[in-house]
Design a protein around this motif. Structure first.
Motif, mmCIF file in Angstrom:
data_model
loop_
_atom_site.group_PDB
_atom_site.id
_atom_site.type_symbol
_atom_site.label_atom_id
_atom_site.label_comp_id
_atom_site.label_asym_id
_atom_site.label_seq_id
_atom_site.Cartn_x
_atom_site.Cartn_y
_atom_site.Cartn_z
ATOM 1 N N ASP A 58 0.840 -1.191 0.000
ATOM 2 C CA ASP A 58 0.000 0.000 0.000
ATOM 3 C C ASP A 58 0.881 1.250 0.000
ATOM 4 O OD1 ASP A 58 -2.623 1.246 0.161
ATOM 5 O OD2 ASP A 58 -2.015 1.907 2.154
ATOM 6 N N THR A 90 -2.951 1.609 -3.897
ATOM 7 C CA THR A 90 -3.424 2.812 -3.222
ATOM 8 C C THR A 90 -4.908 3.025 -3.462
ATOM 9 O OG1 THR A 90 -3.129 5.209 -3.007
ATOM 10 C CG2 THR A 90 -2.839 4.272 -5.189
ATOM 11 N N ALA A 91 -5.529 3.682 -2.511
ATOM 12 C CA ALA A 91 -6.942 4.060 -2.667
ATOM 13 C C ALA A 91 -7.067 5.389 -3.376
ATOM 14 C CB ALA A 91 -7.620 4.132 -1.297
ATOM 15 N N GLU A 92 -5.937 6.090 -3.528
ATOM 16 C CA GLU A 92 -5.952 7.410 -4.160
ATOM 17 C C GLU A 92 -5.586 7.275 -5.629
ATOM 18 O OE1 GLU A 92 -4.125 10.596 -1.836
ATOM 19 O OE2 GLU A 92 -3.757 9.123 -0.261
ATOM 20 N N SER A 93 -6.365 7.930 -6.478
ATOM 21 C CA SER A 93 -6.107 7.838 -7.916
ATOM 22 C C SER A 93 -5.812 9.205 -8.530
ATOM 23 C CB SER A 93 -7.305 7.199 -8.633
ATOM 24 O OG SER A 93 -8.486 7.944 -8.369
ATOM 25 N N VAL A 98 -0.411 9.295 -8.261
ATOM 26 C CA VAL A 98 -0.043 8.247 -9.212
ATOM 27 C C VAL A 98 1.337 8.516 -9.808
ATOM 28 C CG1 VAL A 98 -0.609 7.157 -11.412
ATOM 29 C CG2 VAL A 98 -2.425 7.643 -9.755
ATOM 30 N N TYR A 109 0.878 -1.029 -10.684
ATOM 31 C CA TYR A 109 0.136 -0.075 -9.859
ATOM 32 C C TYR A 109 -1.313 -0.525 -9.823
ATOM 33 C CZ TYR A 109 -1.358 4.531 -8.124
ATOM 34 O OH TYR A 109 -1.880 5.547 -7.374
ATOM 35 N N THR A 111 -5.207 0.254 -8.092
ATOM 36 C CA THR A 111 -6.048 1.188 -7.349
ATOM 37 C C THR A 111 -7.148 0.417 -6.625
ATOM 38 O OG1 THR A 111 -5.650 2.873 -9.034
ATOM 39 C CG2 THR A 111 -7.488 3.246 -7.538
ATOM 40 N N LYS A 112 -7.284 0.673 -5.347
ATOM 41 C CA LYS A 112 -8.365 0.069 -4.561
ATOM 42 C C LYS A 112 -9.699 0.698 -4.971
ATOM 43 C CE LYS A 112 -5.500 -0.407 -0.370
ATOM 44 N NZ LYS A 112 -5.376 0.023 1.041
#
Length: 534
Positions: A58, A90-93, A98, A109, A111-112
């Motif tokens: 993460d 990561t939960a952030e996009s 990124v 990479y 994304t959650k």
């Protein structure tokens, strides 16, 4: 689907539910060996004792190291193989997140949230790619650029489709081997076939190192036209612009890079330096503040960021005294500097001088004078040369703090050690008009230049004589000492005489106080190993 039954997995996330969910997905995909960790530091500790095939890490783990900082540490300490697959999760996009994550080049990479099908699809592709490139990756693990080239050639002959995958590895191997002409031909060939950002970056850096600045600038600008979302190309262009004397434009270019990818310590640090040079003290404070914040859990942290932030805050006050808020931030910054680098005598002394400068700005001249006097006494006992930029900053501070004699001594030392560097001499000229100081190393620098030319032409004896004459004038000049030592070793061949070895060792001992941060330090160490046999 790939066979994951024999793969060793490590899942790193600060949420136990997510770790459990991913572990369950991997079990369903056939994985039997799955470890978990909740912090980057734990990931590093586990990697010291076990080699993992696939790491799912993460990006944002709250306090402590983030995914980017963990990857930095793993790569630097060689705790993961080139064959290991490192996937950033990561939960952030957002674009900034990124791009910042991708700059350190994880293998993938994610994304959650994602499901098992998505995870399997991504890992299948990565495993297939690593499997195809296994001979190259094994050579990289052995740190053998010659074997990397051989593996690339073999794979490309076996399957032409692998050629694009091998070209970047081939470029890196040619660079390590110093085959710059071959590297340039390769990069031109790659770009003629198709535009790829890494080739623009590599070619620009190659031309910059050759001091072919106009062509390097053209390459970086062309690369940015094609790939405006590549922060590294902005870095390269900014460096060329600065070298060409366009510091203000270089700063604007770096600011563009920071907007794209703000989580890069070295970029923030370089932006801070440029902003200080351009007297944009607010911009410098902001950049150095970011570098300090990002460096707390990173191996890339540097005392220069703490000192740079303090200097920028002092300079921002102009002719006015420091306000309480700025003084408080300086005190906190320098206090943290002292804690982080308690064993570094040079950093402690520079921190004391910076504190003295801030106190002088705040009106406490008595305490400022006391700290300045303590710093001067410490400088006389310092067991290493200060880096050039640091030495110039210290000289300026000493002048401002009423330590004129110590300031002059520091400038003379700069000439003795770094007098062959035109930019250092420009910095010295801003601090003094004393002709004795400014002309102190000119003859030695000219002799060194002639020696380098003779060495390049293969006239080893002439080169050595010129270097010896230069060194007699400037025995502490790092470049001249290293050039002399190299010439002596070349002249001695495989079995240098005792006399040549003794002279070579004396040259190296004269500059043994070279700071580890100096770009010539590795060359110094290599020559020392040859001369002393260790």
């Amino acid at each position: 689907m790939q066979d994951y039954s024999g793969k060793r997995f490590l899942v790193v996330d600060d949420f136990s539910d997510f770790r459990s969910a991913v572990k369950a997905m991997l079990r369903e995909m056939g994985a039997k060996d799955v470890d978990t960790a909740d912090r980057g530091e734990e990931c590093i500790a586990l990697c010291r004792h076990k080699r993992y095939d696939i790491i799912l890490h993460d990006y944002n783990l709250g306090s402590g190291k983030n995914g980017q900082q963990t990857l930095e540490e793993l790569l630097a300490a060689r705790l993961i193989s080139h064959q290991c697959i490192f996937v950033m999760v990561t939960a952030e996009s957002g674009q900034a997140m990124v791009l910042s994550a991708l700059e350190h080049e994880p293998d993938g990479y994610l994304t959650k949230p994602f499901n098992r099908a998505t995870l399997a699809q991504r890992l299948d592709k990565l495993v297939e790619r690593k499997s195809l490139l296994k001979p190259v990756l094994q050579a990289l693990d052995k740190q053998s650029p010659a074997e990397v080239l051989a593996a690339c050639d073999s794979l490309a002959q076996q399957d032409k489709r692998l050629l694009p995958l091998c070209q970047r590895y081939r470029a890196g191997a040619l660079r390590e081997l110093g085959r710059h002409e071959d590297l340039e031909r390769l990069l031109h060939g790659v770009l003629a076939d198709r535009a790829v950002p890494w080739a623009y970056l590599a070619l620009g850096k190659l031309l910059s190192a050759r001091n072919d600045l106009p062509r390097a600038r053209e390459v970086f600008e062309k690369g940015l036209q094609a790939f405006p979302m590549q922060p590294g190309l902005y870095d390269g262009l900014a460096a060329v612009l600065e070298a060409q004397g366009e510091a203000e434009r270089a700063q604007r270019v770096l600011e563009d890079a920071v907007r794209l990818s703000p989580l890069a310590i070295r970029r923030q640090m370089q932006l801070g330096k440029l902003a200080m040079r351009n007297e944009d003290f607010a911009g410098a404070s902001k950049a150095y503040r970011s570098a300090v914040d990002q460096g707390r859990n990173s191996r890339l942290k540097s005392p220069e960021n703490y000192l740079g932030l303090s200097q920028a805050l002092i300079a921002a006050s102009g002719d006015d005294g420091l306000d309480k808020r700025a003084q408080a931030e300086i005190n906190q910054t320098l206090s943290e500097l002292g804690e982080q680098y308690a064993e570094d005598q040079a950093v402690r002394l520079r921190g004391r001088l910076m504190q003295a400068s801030s106190l002088q700005k705040s009106g406490d001249s008595v305490r400022a004078a006391q700290l300045a006097a303590e710093a001067v006494a410490g400088l006389q006992e310092l067991g290493e040369f200060l880096p050039a930029e640091a030495a110039l900053t210290v000289a300026a501070q000493l002048q401002q703090l009423g330590q004129a004699e110590a300031g002059t001594a520091m400038l003379k030392s700069c000439v003795e050690v770094y007098g062959d560097d035109a930019r250092v001499m420009e910095g010295i000229a801003k601090l003094t008009d004393d002709p004795q100081i400014l002309s102190g190393g000119k003859e030695a620098v000219e002799l060194n230049r002639q020696g380098v030319r003779a060495y390049q032409l293969g006239r080893a004896n002439d080169a050595l004589e010129l270097f010896r004459r230069a060194l007699a004038l400037q025995p502490k000049n790092i470049s001249i000492a290293l050039n002399t030592a190299q010439s002596l070793l070349r002249l001695g061949g495989d079995a240098p005489s005792a006399e040549l070895l003794a002279e070579c060792r004396a040259c190296l001992d004269a500059v043994r106080m070279i700071p580890a941060s100096d770009p010539r330090y590795e060359r110094y160490q290599q020559l020392r190993r040859k001369a002393f046999g260790a």
